[in-house]
Motif scaffolding. Structure first.
Motif, PDB file in Angstrom:
ATOM      1  N   GLN A 250       0.830  -1.190   0.000  1.00 29.17           N
ATOM      2  CA  GLN A 250       0.000   0.000   0.000  1.00 29.17           C
ATOM      3  C   GLN A 250       0.875   1.254   0.000  1.00 29.17           C
ATOM      4  O   GLN A 250       1.950   1.291   0.603  1.00 29.17           O
ATOM      5  CB  GLN A 250      -0.921   0.005   1.215  1.00 29.17           C
ATOM      6  N   VAL A 251       0.399   2.271  -0.687  1.00 24.54           N
ATOM      7  CA  VAL A 251       1.122   3.539  -0.754  1.00 24.54           C
ATOM      8  C   VAL A 251       0.730   4.390   0.451  1.00 24.54           C
ATOM      9  O   VAL A 251      -0.463   4.540   0.748  1.00 24.54           O
ATOM     10  CB  VAL A 251       0.795   4.283  -2.062  1.00 24.54           C
ATOM     11  N   PRO A 252       1.704   4.929   1.194  1.00 31.49           N
ATOM     12  CA  PRO A 252       1.352   5.783   2.338  1.00 31.49           C
ATOM     13  C   PRO A 252       0.516   6.984   1.906  1.00 31.49           C
ATOM     14  O   PRO A 252       0.775   7.597   0.869  1.00 31.49           O
ATOM     15  CB  PRO A 252       2.717   6.222   2.883  1.00 31.49           C
ATOM     16  N   SER A 253      -0.482   7.305   2.695  1.00 32.34           N
ATOM     17  CA  SER A 253      -1.363   8.437   2.417  1.00 32.34           C
ATOM     18  C   SER A 253      -1.803   9.037   3.743  1.00 32.34           C
ATOM     19  O   SER A 253      -1.386   8.587   4.824  1.00 32.34           O
ATOM     20  CB  SER A 253      -2.575   7.987   1.589  1.00 32.34           C
ATOM     21  N   ALA A 254      -2.654  10.059   3.679  1.00 36.26           N
ATOM     22  CA  ALA A 254      -3.126  10.701   4.902  1.00 36.26           C
ATOM     23  C   ALA A 254      -3.908   9.724   5.773  1.00 36.26           C
ATOM     24  O   ALA A 254      -3.833   9.771   7.008  1.00 36.26           O
ATOM     25  CB  ALA A 254      -3.987  11.913   4.544  1.00 36.26           C
ATOM     26  N   CYS A 255      -4.661   8.832   5.154  1.00 35.47           N
ATOM     27  CA  CYS A 255      -5.439   7.856   5.909  1.00 35.47           C
ATOM     28  C   CYS A 255      -4.628   6.612   6.256  1.00 35.47           C
ATOM     29  O   CYS A 255      -4.971   5.904   7.211  1.00 35.47           O
ATOM     30  CB  CYS A 255      -6.686   7.454   5.112  1.00 35.47           C
ATOM     31  N   HIS A 256      -3.581   6.336   5.477  1.00 28.32           N
ATOM     32  CA  HIS A 256      -2.741   5.156   5.697  1.00 28.32           C
ATOM     33  C   HIS A 256      -1.292   5.603   5.842  1.00 28.32           C
ATOM     34  O   HIS A 256      -0.422   5.210   5.051  1.00 28.32           O
ATOM     35  CB  HIS A 256      -2.891   4.165   4.538  1.00 28.32           C
ATOM     36  N   GLU A 257      -1.021   6.388   6.829  1.00 26.67           N
ATOM     37  CA  GLU A 257       0.296   7.017   6.939  1.00 26.67           C
ATOM     38  C   GLU A 257       1.408   6.046   7.292  1.00 26.67           C
ATOM     39  O   GLU A 257       2.586   6.311   7.026  1.00 26.67           O
ATOM     40  CB  GLU A 257       0.241   8.136   7.984  1.00 26.67           C
ATOM     41  N   HIS A 258       1.090   4.920   7.916  1.00 29.99           N
ATOM     42  CA  HIS A 258       2.129   3.974   8.314  1.00 29.99           C
ATOM     43  C   HIS A 258       2.276   2.800   7.351  1.00 29.99           C
ATOM     44  O   HIS A 258       3.038   1.865   7.635  1.00 29.99           O
ATOM     45  CB  HIS A 258       1.830   3.439   9.718  1.00 29.99           C
ATOM     46  N   ALA A 259       1.571   2.817   6.229  1.00 36.46           N
ATOM     47  CA  ALA A 259       1.673   1.711   5.268  1.00 36.46           C
ATOM     48  C   ALA A 259       3.060   1.687   4.632  1.00 36.46           C
ATOM     49  O   ALA A 259       3.686   2.730   4.418  1.00 36.46           O
ATOM     50  CB  ALA A 259       0.598   1.857   4.195  1.00 36.46           C
ATOM     51  N   GLY A 260       3.530   0.483   4.341  1.00 37.16           N
ATOM     52  CA  GLY A 260       4.813   0.351   3.667  1.00 37.16           C
ATOM     53  C   GLY A 260       5.735  -0.612   4.382  1.00 37.16           C
ATOM     54  O   GLY A 260       5.323  -1.432   5.205  1.00 37.16           O
ATOM     55  N   LEU A 261       7.029  -0.521   4.049  1.00 36.98           N
ATOM     56  CA  LEU A 261       8.046  -1.439   4.544  1.00 36.98           C
ATOM     57  C   LEU A 261       8.777  -0.817   5.736  1.00 36.98           C
ATOM     58  O   LEU A 261       9.265   0.309   5.652  1.00 36.98           O
ATOM     59  CB  LEU A 261       9.039  -1.758   3.421  1.00 36.98           C
ATOM     60  N   TRP A 262       8.853  -1.586   6.815  1.00 31.65           N
ATOM     61  CA  TRP A 262       9.513  -1.150   8.040  1.00 31.65           C
ATOM     62  C   TRP A 262      10.526  -2.202   8.462  1.00 31.65           C
ATOM     63  O   TRP A 262      10.381  -3.388   8.157  1.00 31.65           O
ATOM     64  CB  TRP A 262       8.502  -0.934   9.167  1.00 31.65           C
ATOM     65  N   ALA A 263      11.550  -1.755   9.175  1.00 28.97           N
ATOM     66  CA  ALA A 263      12.572  -2.661   9.701  1.00 28.97           C
ATOM     67  C   ALA A 263      12.802  -2.338  11.162  1.00 28.97           C
ATOM     68  O   ALA A 263      12.613  -1.193  11.601  1.00 28.97           O
ATOM     69  CB  ALA A 263      13.880  -2.535   8.909  1.00 28.97           C
ATOM     70  N   GLY A 264      13.220  -3.340  11.916  1.00 33.69           N
ATOM     71  CA  GLY A 264      13.467  -3.089  13.331  1.00 33.69           C
ATOM     72  C   GLY A 264      14.017  -4.295  14.045  1.00 33.69           C
ATOM     73  O   GLY A 264      14.278  -5.354  13.451  1.00 33.69           O
ATOM     74  N   THR A 265      14.209  -4.126  15.362  1.00 28.91           N
ATOM     75  CA  THR A 265      14.746  -5.164  16.228  1.00 28.91           C
ATOM     76  C   THR A 265      13.985  -5.136  17.548  1.00 28.91           C
ATOM     77  O   THR A 265      13.252  -4.194  17.847  1.00 28.91           O
ATOM     78  CB  THR A 265      16.243  -4.945  16.511  1.00 28.91           C
ATOM     79  N   PHE A 266      14.183  -6.176  18.329  1.00 24.38           N
ATOM     80  CA  PHE A 266      13.625  -6.201  19.671  1.00 24.38           C
ATOM     81  C   PHE A 266      14.550  -5.446  20.612  1.00 24.38           C
ATOM     82  O   PHE A 266      15.772  -5.586  20.553  1.00 24.38           O
ATOM     83  CB  PHE A 266      13.453  -7.649  20.152  1.00 24.38           C
ATOM     84  N   GLY A 267      13.974  -4.641  21.513  1.00 23.12           N
ATOM     85  CA  GLY A 267      14.739  -3.924  22.515  1.00 23.12           C
ATOM     86  C   GLY A 267      14.496  -2.436  22.479  1.00 23.12           C
ATOM     87  O   GLY A 267      14.053  -1.869  21.467  1.00 23.12           O
ATOM     88  N   TRP A 268      14.752  -1.811  23.612  1.00 24.88           N
ATOM     89  CA  TRP A 268      14.667  -0.352  23.734  1.00 24.88           C
ATOM     90  C   TRP A 268      15.768   0.120  24.662  1.00 24.88           C
ATOM     91  O   TRP A 268      15.976  -0.473  25.718  1.00 24.88           O
ATOM     92  CB  TRP A 268      13.299   0.081  24.287  1.00 24.88           C
ATOM     93  N   PRO A 269      16.516   1.173  24.286  1.00 24.07           N
ATOM     94  CA  PRO A 269      16.445   1.948  23.036  1.00 24.07           C
ATOM     95  C   PRO A 269      16.826   1.087  21.836  1.00 24.07           C
ATOM     96  O   PRO A 269      17.492   0.069  21.983  1.00 24.07           O
ATOM     97  CB  PRO A 269      17.452   3.077  23.261  1.00 24.07           C
ATOM     98  N   PRO A 270      16.434   1.491  20.638  1.00 22.30           N
ATOM     99  CA  PRO A 270      16.731   0.703  19.431  1.00 22.30           C
ATOM    100  C   PRO A 270      18.226   0.599  19.198  1.00 22.30           C
ATOM    101  O   PRO A 270      18.956   1.572  19.316  1.00 22.30           O
ATOM    102  CB  PRO A 270      16.034   1.489  18.315  1.00 22.30           C
ATOM    103  N   GLY A 271      18.677  -0.630  18.877  1.00 28.31           N
ATOM    104  CA  GLY A 271      20.084  -0.867  18.582  1.00 28.31           C
ATOM    105  C   GLY A 271      20.934  -1.166  19.787  1.00 28.31           C
ATOM    106  O   GLY A 271      22.097  -1.510  19.657  1.00 28.31           O
TER     107      GLY A 271
END
Length: 624
Positions: free
Chosen positions: A438-459
């Motif tokens: 899905q293309v990010p838009s005003a109604c779908h602002e978080h759509a798309g590809l994300w990357a991450g890891t477990f833990g806080w702070p990140p990294g």
């Protein structure tokens, strides 16, 4: 046509032809390629103006999304911007993220622009260091590439893979077809038909008039076709019918025959290329790298090599008429012929006959399809002799339906079922499946590809482990029983042994339900205070009924001010921190690593729950 209408059309065309080239380019920038083709068919004057306007076709090339700075360099490799536009429009549907179910850690292939080409590269499951994606390179391995020839035809296909001695090899073939709305990419063995001689009533036209537009109802915005041939001055009349397809398509063969054909054809068209060409970049890298000259030289040599060996086609008739041409090719157990090594000199000229080797390879195919060993193997699997002979006849009929065989790539559109954002895949297709994004838009602002890891702070590394597994998640919006949901689908997991099924939902956030839970700011290091903009209740993945059917436990999704997302499991207080990524930019500063063997490198069909790339990385002495 009435005289008044004809006069108006003539007046309008004269006015349009009187415009300067710069104005014509500005006008064409607001037209679709289909509209520009239709405009060229109005009259001879407009046809000549549109066909010869480099600026008008440059504007169309920019609409298709390649790097703007690369277009002048790419233009030097083709005959015109019109030819370049032909290539860009043909391969643009391939751009994006393609996946497969196996291995379960993730099989993610990103197709991006190369140099007068599109390149498919696989993201390797991996761990991240303390600085995360901002410092550590993203590991990737090449899978395939499609290059344009001088006419802009996407005909040069190369499959990448590892050879018998862990060397990088190329496996040439052809692009059979690309559907504008393709969602499945198939690796097949294609039966080759020689072009028939032109009939007596062939129309001989000037090159400038070999120009037509064809629309397709599947995609009215971009489905168009330019038929431009600078190497031929003829257009066949409708009486010249194209060669008929084989009565049994490759997909109709039994899985064992398809796998064997792919392995054997790939083994016989394998090309060992010089180290400098093998290690040359496939696409533009991030500054300060300036790869324009390296990319241009690599493209020129590969296109020339593909033409020299006829795309790796194995000719049947030549093998039948000239038996025993290959005296230097050894056999193993009378079955597998040794691979052919192409040694390239400074002028990139092959030192041995490629065509003779390919002819010998096809002869062994035919003898194998005529052998009773195949029927015997099938009968030992419990099938009757009748079904064994039927399957054997299918393979023989497939091979005999043309003049030769070779590797081919076919991008098709099929109706697929899906569970949430993950398509249902066939277990025995050598295929990749396009991930709907899905293309990010005003109604779908978080759509798309994300990357991450477990833990806080990140990294931040843990005490017992310096690195953290990298996860790729596809975030998509969906409405279920009237409730808006944000679903995070796992497509890559950087652990050594898989924890969650490929394509499963790592978490589901209920966008109509605000969470009252607090974010766990407490850490062993200095606290990283970030304002929480929004929080939603949801459910995160957990242990369930075995690996294939995970369960879920309550949690909360937090939208942070710095653009991060964090999902927190309520019971365990585990935090999955995500950031939006530009995958192409990460690849440009990534690190290339060795590949799997060719067929497995394209589509890994063996069920696996571990990192199948770990052994290659640890055993490889290659350095890129």
């Amino acid at each position: 046509m009435p005289d008044g209408v004809a006069a108006q059309v003539d007046c309008g065309s004269r006015l349009f032809l009187a415009l300067p080239d710069d104005v014509l380019a500005l006008v064409s920038a607001y037209l679709r390629p289909l509209d520009l083709c239709a405009l060229a068919l109005c009259c001879r004057g407009l046809r000549a103006a549109v066909a010869s306007s480099e600026k008008a076709w440059l504007a169309q090339c920019r609409r298709l999304g390649p790097p703007a700075h690369a277009l002048p360099l790419w233009r030097e490799g083709v005959r015109s911007y019109r030819a370049l536009c032909r290539f860009l429009a043909a391969v643009a549907p391939l751009l994006g993220v393609w996946v497969h179910q196996n291995p379960e850690l993730g099989n993610v292939v990103c197709v991006l622009w190369g140099f007068l080409s599109v390149v498919g590269v696989r993201i390797i499951p991996q761990e991240l260091g303390p600085l995360g994606l901002d410092a550590g390179p993203l590991l990737w391995a090449p899978v395939f590439e499609i290059l344009a020839d001088a006419d802009g035809a996407p005909s040069c296909f190369f499959l990448h893979g590892r050879g018998d001695h862990d060397e990088d090899c190329l496996y040439p073939g052809f692009v059979q077809s690309i559907d504008p709305s393709c969602n499945i990419l198939l690796l097949e063995v294609d039966v080759h038909h020689k072009d028939p001689a032109p009939p007596p009533d062939t129309l001989h036209l000037p090159r400038s008039q070999i120009f037509s537009a064809v629309s397709d109802p599947k995609d009215p915005t971009l489905v168009w076709k330019l038929r431009l041939s600078d190497s031929s001055n003829t257009i066949s009349s409708p009486s010249a019918a194209p060669p008929s397809p084989p009565s049994i398509p490759f997909s109709g063969l039994p899985f064992s025959d398809r796998r064997r054909l792919l392995d054997q054809v790939a083994g016989r068209v394998r090309l060992e290329i010089p180290l400098d060409l093998a290690t040359a970049p496939l696409f533009d890298r991030s500054p300060p790298c300036d790869d324009a000259k390296l990319l241009a030289r690599r493209w020129s040599e590969l296109v020339s090599l593909h033409k020299q060996i006829s795309g790796g086609r194995i000719d049947r008739k030549a093998a039948e008429l000239a038996p025993g041409l290959i005296e230097h090719a050894a056999t193993t157990n009378g079955d597998v012929i040794s691979h052919h090594q192409i040694t390239v000199s400074g002028k990139r000229k092959a030192l041995v006959s490629v065509a003779a080797y390919l002819r010998d390879g096809f002869k062994q195919f035919m003898s194998r399809s005529n052998s009773s060993k195949v029927a015997g193997l099938i009968s030992r699997n419990g099938n009757s002799w009748g079904s064994a002979q039927k399957k054997h006849a299918q393979l023989h009929q497939f091979l005999m339906s043309g003049d030769g065989v070779g590797l081919s790539l076919r991008a098709v559109h099929m109706r697929l079922t899906a569970y949430r954002a993950w398509p249902d895949m066939h277990d025995n297709w050598f295929a990749l499946y396009k991930l709907p994004m899905q293309v990010p838009s005003a109604c779908h602002e978080h759509a798309g590809l994300w990357a991450g890891t477990f833990g806080w702070p990140p990294g931040q590394p843990s005490e017992d482990k310096p690195g953290k597994a990298l996860f790729f998640l596809l975030l998509s919006y969906e409405e279920v029983e009237g409730r808006p949901l944000l679903i995070a689908t796992k497509i890559l997991e950087g652990t050594h042994y898989v924890l969650h099924p490929n394509g499963s939902a790592m978490f589901i956030a209920k966008l109509d339900e605000t969470s009252s839970d607090a974010f766990p700011w407490e850490t062993d290091s200095e606290p990283l205070q970030v304002e929480v903009e929004q929080s939603y209740s949801g459910e995160g993945i957990a242990s369930g009924y075995g690996f294939r059917y995970p369960g879920s436990k309550p949690g909360s999704l937090f939208v942070l001010q710095n653009g991060l997302l964090a999902f927190v499991w309520k019971e365990s207080r585990s935090v999955l921190t995500l950031q939006r990524i530009d995958l192409q930019e990460l690849l440009k500063r990534g690190e290339r690593v060795p590949m799997l063997p060719p067929v497995a490198n394209f589509s890994y069909l063996t069920k696996s729950y571990s990192n199948v790339f770990a052994g290659i990385l640890s055993n490889s002495n290659c350095s890129y």
